[in-house]
Motif scaffolding. Structure first.
Motif, PDB file in Angstrom:
ATOM      1  N   LYS A   1      50.739  47.196  54.228  1.00 48.94           N
ATOM      2  CA  LYS A   1      51.806  46.572  53.191  1.00 48.94           C
ATOM      3  C   LYS A   1      51.911  47.504  52.076  1.00 48.94           C
ATOM      4  O   LYS A   1      52.700  47.526  51.240  1.00 48.94           O
ATOM      5  CB  LYS A   1      51.484  45.448  52.453  1.00 48.94           C
ATOM      6  CG  LYS A   1      51.365  44.223  53.260  1.00 48.94           C
ATOM      7  CD  LYS A   1      51.489  42.923  52.475  1.00 48.94           C
ATOM      8  CE  LYS A   1      51.981  41.812  53.571  1.00 48.94           C
ATOM      9  NZ  LYS A   1      51.819  40.348  52.897  1.00 48.94           N
TER      10      LYS A   1
ATOM     11  N   GLU B   1      45.344  45.045  56.718  1.00 46.47           N
ATOM     12  CA  GLU B   1      46.553  44.337  56.055  1.00 46.47           C
ATOM     13  C   GLU B   1      47.170  45.032  54.762  1.00 46.47           C
ATOM     14  O   GLU B   1      48.363  45.045  54.444  1.00 46.47           O
ATOM     15  CB  GLU B   1      46.258  42.832  55.383  1.00 46.47           C
ATOM     16  CG  GLU B   1      46.338  41.873  56.622  1.00 46.47           C
ATOM     17  CD  GLU B   1      45.810  40.442  56.350  1.00 46.47           C
ATOM     18  OE1 GLU B   1      45.624  40.251  55.260  1.00 46.47           O
ATOM     19  OE2 GLU B   1      45.637  39.592  57.175  1.00 46.47           O
ATOM     20  N   ILE B   2      45.975  45.640  54.060  1.00 44.85           N
ATOM     21  CA  ILE B   2      46.409  46.303  52.768  1.00 44.85           C
ATOM     22  C   ILE B   2      47.037  47.558  53.178  1.00 44.85           C
ATOM     23  O   ILE B   2      48.240  47.975  52.866  1.00 44.85           O
ATOM     24  CB  ILE B   2      45.087  46.851  52.161  1.00 44.85           C
ATOM     25  CG1 ILE B   2      44.418  45.669  51.406  1.00 44.85           C
ATOM     26  CG2 ILE B   2      45.357  47.857  51.234  1.00 44.85           C
ATOM     27  CD1 ILE B   2      43.103  45.990  50.606  1.00 44.85           C
TER      28      ILE B   2
ATOM     29  N   LYS C   1      46.655  49.938  43.315  1.00 38.10           N
ATOM     30  CA  LYS C   1      45.390  50.089  43.404  1.00 38.10           C
ATOM     31  C   LYS C   1      44.614  48.852  43.773  1.00 38.10           C
ATOM     32  O   LYS C   1      44.697  47.814  43.085  1.00 38.10           O
ATOM     33  CB  LYS C   1      44.966  50.495  41.883  1.00 38.10           C
ATOM     34  CG  LYS C   1      43.559  51.233  41.951  1.00 38.10           C
ATOM     35  CD  LYS C   1      43.251  51.918  40.461  1.00 38.10           C
ATOM     36  CE  LYS C   1      41.920  51.407  39.852  1.00 38.10           C
ATOM     37  NZ  LYS C   1      41.907  50.102  39.091  1.00 38.10           N
ATOM     38  N   PHE C   2      43.758  49.273  44.985  1.00 39.92           N
ATOM     39  CA  PHE C   2      43.255  47.891  45.338  1.00 39.92           C
ATOM     40  C   PHE C   2      41.748  48.322  45.089  1.00 39.92           C
ATOM     41  O   PHE C   2      41.489  49.261  45.625  1.00 39.92           O
ATOM     42  CB  PHE C   2      43.454  47.817  46.812  1.00 39.92           C
ATOM     43  CG  PHE C   2      44.821  47.413  47.147  1.00 39.92           C
ATOM     44  CD1 PHE C   2      45.143  46.153  47.197  1.00 39.92           C
ATOM     45  CD2 PHE C   2      45.832  48.126  47.254  1.00 39.92           C
ATOM     46  CE1 PHE C   2      46.475  45.692  47.602  1.00 39.92           C
ATOM     47  CE2 PHE C   2      47.114  47.828  47.613  1.00 39.92           C
ATOM     48  CZ  PHE C   2      47.467  46.688  47.713  1.00 39.92           C
ATOM     49  N   ASP C   3      40.769  47.209  45.025  1.00 41.12           N
ATOM     50  CA  ASP C   3      39.290  47.139  45.008  1.00 41.12           C
ATOM     51  C   ASP C   3      38.745  46.536  45.675  1.00 41.12           C
ATOM     52  O   ASP C   3      39.121  45.212  45.818  1.00 41.12           O
ATOM     53  CB  ASP C   3      38.827  47.053  43.512  1.00 41.12           C
ATOM     54  CG  ASP C   3      38.935  48.303  42.592  1.00 41.12           C
ATOM     55  OD1 ASP C   3      38.389  49.524  42.947  1.00 41.12           O
ATOM     56  OD2 ASP C   3      39.606  48.318  41.491  1.00 41.12           O
ATOM     57  N   LEU C   4      37.812  46.809  46.522  1.00 41.92           N
ATOM     58  CA  LEU C   4      37.095  45.925  47.653  1.00 41.92           C
ATOM     59  C   LEU C   4      35.648  46.245  47.906  1.00 41.92           C
ATOM     60  O   LEU C   4      35.411  47.561  47.913  1.00 41.92           O
ATOM     61  CB  LEU C   4      37.883  45.496  48.612  1.00 41.92           C
ATOM     62  CG  LEU C   4      38.310  46.432  49.563  1.00 41.92           C
ATOM     63  CD1 LEU C   4      38.736  45.709  51.114  1.00 41.92           C
ATOM     64  CD2 LEU C   4      39.678  47.071  49.297  1.00 41.92           C
TER      65      LEU C   4
ATOM     66  N   ILE D   1      41.316  42.784  56.067  1.00 42.43           N
ATOM     67  CA  ILE D   1      41.671  42.954  54.913  1.00 42.43           C
ATOM     68  C   ILE D   1      42.168  44.496  54.912  1.00 42.43           C
ATOM     69  O   ILE D   1      43.132  44.589  54.300  1.00 42.43           O
ATOM     70  CB  ILE D   1      41.063  42.325  53.874  1.00 42.43           C
ATOM     71  CG1 ILE D   1      41.480  42.595  52.377  1.00 42.43           C
ATOM     72  CG2 ILE D   1      39.643  43.210  53.638  1.00 42.43           C
ATOM     73  CD1 ILE D   1      42.502  41.647  52.040  1.00 42.43           C
TER      74      ILE D   1
END
Lengths: 369, 369
Positions: free
Chosen positions: A80, A76-77, A104-107, A73
């Motif tokens: 992109k 991939e982030i 903004k991505f949270d994981l 993941i």
């Protein structure tokens, strides 16, 4: 932890270490990339326990720390995101926020405590090889390792150092590929069996420039490749490699010089008549001035002749066409020389200096077929 | 039969007609290409009974005749031959010999008597469309046909001729794609439902030049495309197509102008959090000056805002991100306009002249999720 880096640098680093992320595993931590910003530089690491890759990337460490993030993941982030500055920040709950422009991505991250760091290697020897040469020698031999695990040694390649020579050998029971390269200096004699997967991954991440070097070092259990701020540590395959020299011979009854491109294209055409799994041989009928190539199957038949220079006896001999194709594809010379003894003895394709030797066992064929 | 032709011409012809060779069939003759050299020109034909393609190739007919040859092996042979003159010769036993330079192939042909020739079409109307326009209009609509066979009409596209306009429509129950193109002249009003597979094949064999035309004609059961010495005859799908105009509306409560590239890239990033099969919607939170895009799944969450020009009410609405991506990808304009009514009504993406209309149904979402 908080770091800033640009997309291109991060993407290159993530792609490099991702080669050591196993595609299947029961241990989720092995599917992670470790971001280590505890020292002065940002390091990315992945380690599947057989192969570990660490690389340094450019960037700014705003707050020191470490975090392990799911490799798939994460990559991939990164791929992109817009081509801009990326911020990666973690909180006390290992929640990781990746920010780039207005996205903004949270994981959820994993604790670095669970992560398997690369083994520390004591370097006694180090051997320099140009990236280009290493990549080439792997490409020119790797196709003839065995892909089944019944004989572990066959799934690797022999790296044999002696004097100022590195000899790389692979074999699968039907054929042997040997390439010799000159090193820049004399090194200690040593035989290492390097896993095929490691070598395949190395060729994907080494850029292949002629004037850049890879530094090789080893212990009894590991081989280390260092290049371009990247360290690859791989387990070696244990055991004594096959005694190659006993299988080589300089005797021959028939010697054939042939244009490589014509020979290769003709065999390639012949494979049209071979369905996967059915072991139809291609028959080489070596006459005074030409080889006639013949193949016949349920689908149809092919017949083609190619002019040659020949010394010695006429001979009719059968081969698995794939084995000839594999060897011819990695020979750069325009003309190749075949040395043959009889229809049951191996064929050698080699140059005069024996910088390369490809040994291929013939197969039985029914002349009437 | 004996013909001579050069490799490039034969390869192009074989590739063209191969589109009408079924990948699976219980009738071996359908897997064949017919070489017809009974008249003044060499014609290649393949026909899977739904779709038939015939093309003329340059070459010399030395001896008239016809033969059907297995398409797969024939095209592989032609592809692998040297770039030179090819001779194809048959004997009385349908044995076919393909010769090129010093290579000679023998294979068994089949009698032309078994072959299903293309249906003869009486042409009343013929409509000219540039190859470029036809290819574009198919690309811009074909993605929203349904791929299951439960409703046959949904697996095709409506070609609706009226006045000097061709309207092409596809729908799959969740979305509708409509493109209007101006023809060079007025034509008779007519509605045809063309199979999606035919259109997909057409885009692969039409070269797409702006100043070359495809000539369309039809009967009650067939549509014919003629271009570049090639004739494609396809069955039509029977039945009355869906009443599209009832589903279209010009009312809206919210109108949004947005940069297409930014919008598309942001939705594309959001799809990272959607695993295949789980139907996570992307939520568009339309405010005064920006859309906020949000997606949340077990993997993690994303949040991104994009500046917009807006008229009308604020709105929060959810979509299957794939449907937005599919439509945005085929719109060439830099800026698109969205027309929305409420969170349960379809969203329209269309230009002012309605040369394109993409209708997408929203999906329910749980605001709290």
């Amino acid at each position: 932890m908080k770091i800033l880096c640009n997309k291109a640098d991060l993407l290159k680093g993530v792609s490099t270490v991702s080669k050591a992320v196993p595609s299947k595993t029961t241990m989720p931590i092995l599917e992670c990339i470790l971001i280590d910003a505890t020292s002065a530089v940002i390091k990315l690491t992945a380690n599947d326990m057989d192969l570990g890759i660490q690389t340094e990337i450019k960037g700014t460490i705003v707050e020191k720390g470490m975090i392990a993030i799911d490799a798939k993941i994460f990559s991939e982030i990164v791929r992109k995101l817009p081509d801009s500055e990326i911020s990666i920040e973690t909180n006390d709950n290992l929640q990781t926020t990746i920010t780039c422009e207005k996205a903004k991505f949270d994981l959820a991250g994993k604790s670095a405590d669970e992560f398997s760091f690369l083994p520390k290697i004591e370097k006694d020897v180090s051997i320099n090889i140009s990236e280009f040469t290493l990549k080439e020698v792997i490409r020119q031999t790797l196709f003839s390792i065995a892909d089944n695990e019944t004989n572990k040694l066959m799934t690797g390649e022999l790296f044999e150092f002696s004097g100022s020579t590195l000899r790389v050998v692979s074999l699968d029971g039907h054929r042997i590929s040997i390439r010799k390269i000159e090193l820049k200096e004399d090194v200690e004699s040593k035989k290492l069996v390097v896993p095929g997967k490691t070598l395949s991954d190395i060729t994907k991440i080494v850029s292949g420039e002629i004037d850049k070097d890879v530094v090789l070092s080893y212990t009894n259990n590991h081989i280390v490749f260092e290049f371009d701020n990247t360290t690859v540590v791989s387990r070696l395959i244990e055991g004594d490699y096959f005694k190659i020299d006993q299988m080589l011979s300089n005797d021959y009854e028939t010697k054939v010089k042939i244009n490589k491109r014509e020979f290769l294209n003709s065999i390639d055409r012949a494979t049209l008549f071979v369905k996967e799994g059915d072991k139809k041989p291609i028959i080489l009928d070596i006459g005074e001035e030409a080889i006639e190539l013949k193949i016949k199957s349920q689908i149809g038949s092919m017949d083609e002749s190619i002019n040659i220079e020949k010394e010695g006896k006429d001979l009719m001999i059968g081969f698995n066409p794939k084995f000839l194709i594999d060897a011819l594809r990695v020979i750069d010379e325009d003309e190749v020389t075949l040395y043959l003894m009889n229809a049951k003895a191996p064929c050698f394709i080699k140059d005069e200096k024996e910088n390369y030797i490809y040994l291929i066992l013939p197969v039985n064929f029914n002349v009437g077929a």
